[in-house]
Design an enzyme around this catalytic site. Sequence first.
Site, PDB file in Angstrom:
ATOM      1  N   THR A   1       0.864  -1.179   0.000  1.00  0.00           N
ATOM      2  CA  THR A   1       0.000   0.000   0.000  1.00  0.00           C
ATOM      3  C   THR A   1       0.899   1.226   0.000  1.00  0.00           C
ATOM      4  O   THR A   1       1.900   1.276   0.725  1.00  0.00           O
ATOM      5  CB  THR A   1      -1.024  -0.003   1.159  1.00  0.00           C
ATOM      6  N   GLU A   2       0.579   2.195  -0.862  1.00  0.00           N
ATOM      7  CA  GLU A   2       1.547   3.262  -1.153  1.00  0.00           C
ATOM      8  C   GLU A   2       1.785   4.182   0.037  1.00  0.00           C
ATOM      9  O   GLU A   2       2.766   4.905   0.063  1.00  0.00           O
ATOM     10  CB  GLU A   2       1.097   4.066  -2.370  1.00  0.00           C
ATOM     11  N   ASN A   3       0.882   4.148   1.023  1.00  0.00           N
ATOM     12  CA  ASN A   3       1.114   4.958   2.209  1.00  0.00           C
ATOM     13  C   ASN A   3       2.070   4.267   3.186  1.00  0.00           C
ATOM     14  O   ASN A   3       2.154   4.673   4.342  1.00  0.00           O
ATOM     15  CB  ASN A   3      -0.211   5.346   2.890  1.00  0.00           C
ATOM     16  N   GLY A   4       2.812   3.261   2.720  1.00  0.00           N
ATOM     17  CA  GLY A   4       3.980   2.849   3.463  1.00  0.00           C
ATOM     18  C   GLY A   4       3.966   1.491   4.114  1.00  0.00           C
ATOM     19  O   GLY A   4       4.416   1.355   5.246  1.00  0.00           O
TER      20      GLY A   4
ATOM     21  N   SER B   1       8.446   4.081  -0.228  1.00  0.00           N
ATOM     22  CA  SER B   1       7.276   3.398  -0.774  1.00  0.00           C
ATOM     23  C   SER B   1       7.154   3.635  -2.276  1.00  0.00           C
ATOM     24  O   SER B   1       6.853   2.722  -3.047  1.00  0.00           O
ATOM     25  CB  SER B   1       6.012   3.885  -0.067  1.00  0.00           C
TER      26      SER B   1
END
Lengths: 232, 215
Positions: free
Chosen positions: B51-54, B93
């Site tokens: 997930t791109e938020n880390g 990320s």
Amino acid sequence: MTAPAYSRVCASAAEALAGIEDGSTVLVGGFGMAGMPVALVDALIEQGATDLTIVSNNAGNGDTGLAALLAAGRVRKVVCSYPRQHDSWVFDGLYRAGKVELELVPQGTLAERLRAAGAGIGAFFTPTGAGTPLTEGAETRELDGRLQVLQYPLPGDVALIAAHRADEVGNLVYRKTARNFGPVMATAARTTVVQVSEVVPAGSLDPEAIVTPGIYVDRIVVTGERAARGEQ
Amino acid sequence: MEQHAERLDTAGLAAAVARDIPTGSYVNLGIGRPTAVAAYLDPAQRVTLHTENGMLGMGPPAEGDAIDPDLTNAGKQPVTELPGAAYFHHADSFAMMRGGHLDVCVLGAFQVSARGDLANWHTGEPDAIPAVGGAMDLAIGAKRVVVMMSLFAKDGSPKLVPECSYPLTGLACVDRVYTEVATFAVTPEAVMVTATYGMAFAELAERLQVPIVAG
């Protein structure tokens, strides 16, 4: 001789935000409400600086935090990747009324421009956004067989971030996905202010597990766990 | 080319996308319809969700006491972590995407062109507030870009088109397109139909302005 390291811990958010000038570029951490430094943004509203450029992934949720700063008319420009959300009515209204400028940046380019600012990188090329409306007018070259676009660093005058814990020399650890933009924004501003749930003595945090080393942290405010998590 | 009698429903489409994800892949599922693909992944596929938020190793949505405001997906919904999960900051990320480390991303789309150009971030309407998020980074960065969408818009016009009329997200980046009536492989040579669902190849060829071949 520098001041003793423990002086980075401020008595209040108001003290931590002293000296922010009109026209400043303020980097604000958080992805939605996770990692949003709500107490610091509230204190920025109280502090009164205006004509601000806000760099943040989103452009405010609901009526609190960044949305309240926008509603107070303090923001000239927003640099972000994703302003439009189900609860971004404050930004939406100001944008449609032409009262706030928007620079829309792909999320990875936003993160990398911040990283570049913190790492002394003068500019970089990336394929992200090549051939799209978001890079119109930007210098584009074919490198390694791909179209790539020139991007510049995005430094801040001030960064406002939330972390989980600090030690008294400013080393930070975060919680889960609330980490998001905090570490990279901490490197990219002349003054970095962090709100944390607690400050522990130097030596209490595992040096192997420090995420943001204290060299990047200028001022620390303890706001309690709930505030650090972005809850009211 | 597989031929199936029935159109895919929402669940069938998500399952079809899930089934074709190679074993052991690192995968990013976009906001909206692609998020539903997670429920159809077989544990034997050993897929790790990014997930791109880390986070790598994202688990199912969180419910009840498991809800933690510090643990969300890219759609800002509460999620859980699986054993082996890792957290990292945003520049790391997105380096995973932009540096070509992710095996697969699944995205929604307004339009895909015959060349694989993707349009999925902005309708271009004057009063629309643009928002791009990580779409452009995923489009150019993932090793395989998979689009899931309806093949026809509400007015019946195809969304697989000779040239996108909506603002572009990325150039020549789409590899596969999954729709309710057909799946496509977009290659430099041709748009190849890999399966049909309740619509004959001849009807597809007639309704699309894009030349297609049977795979």
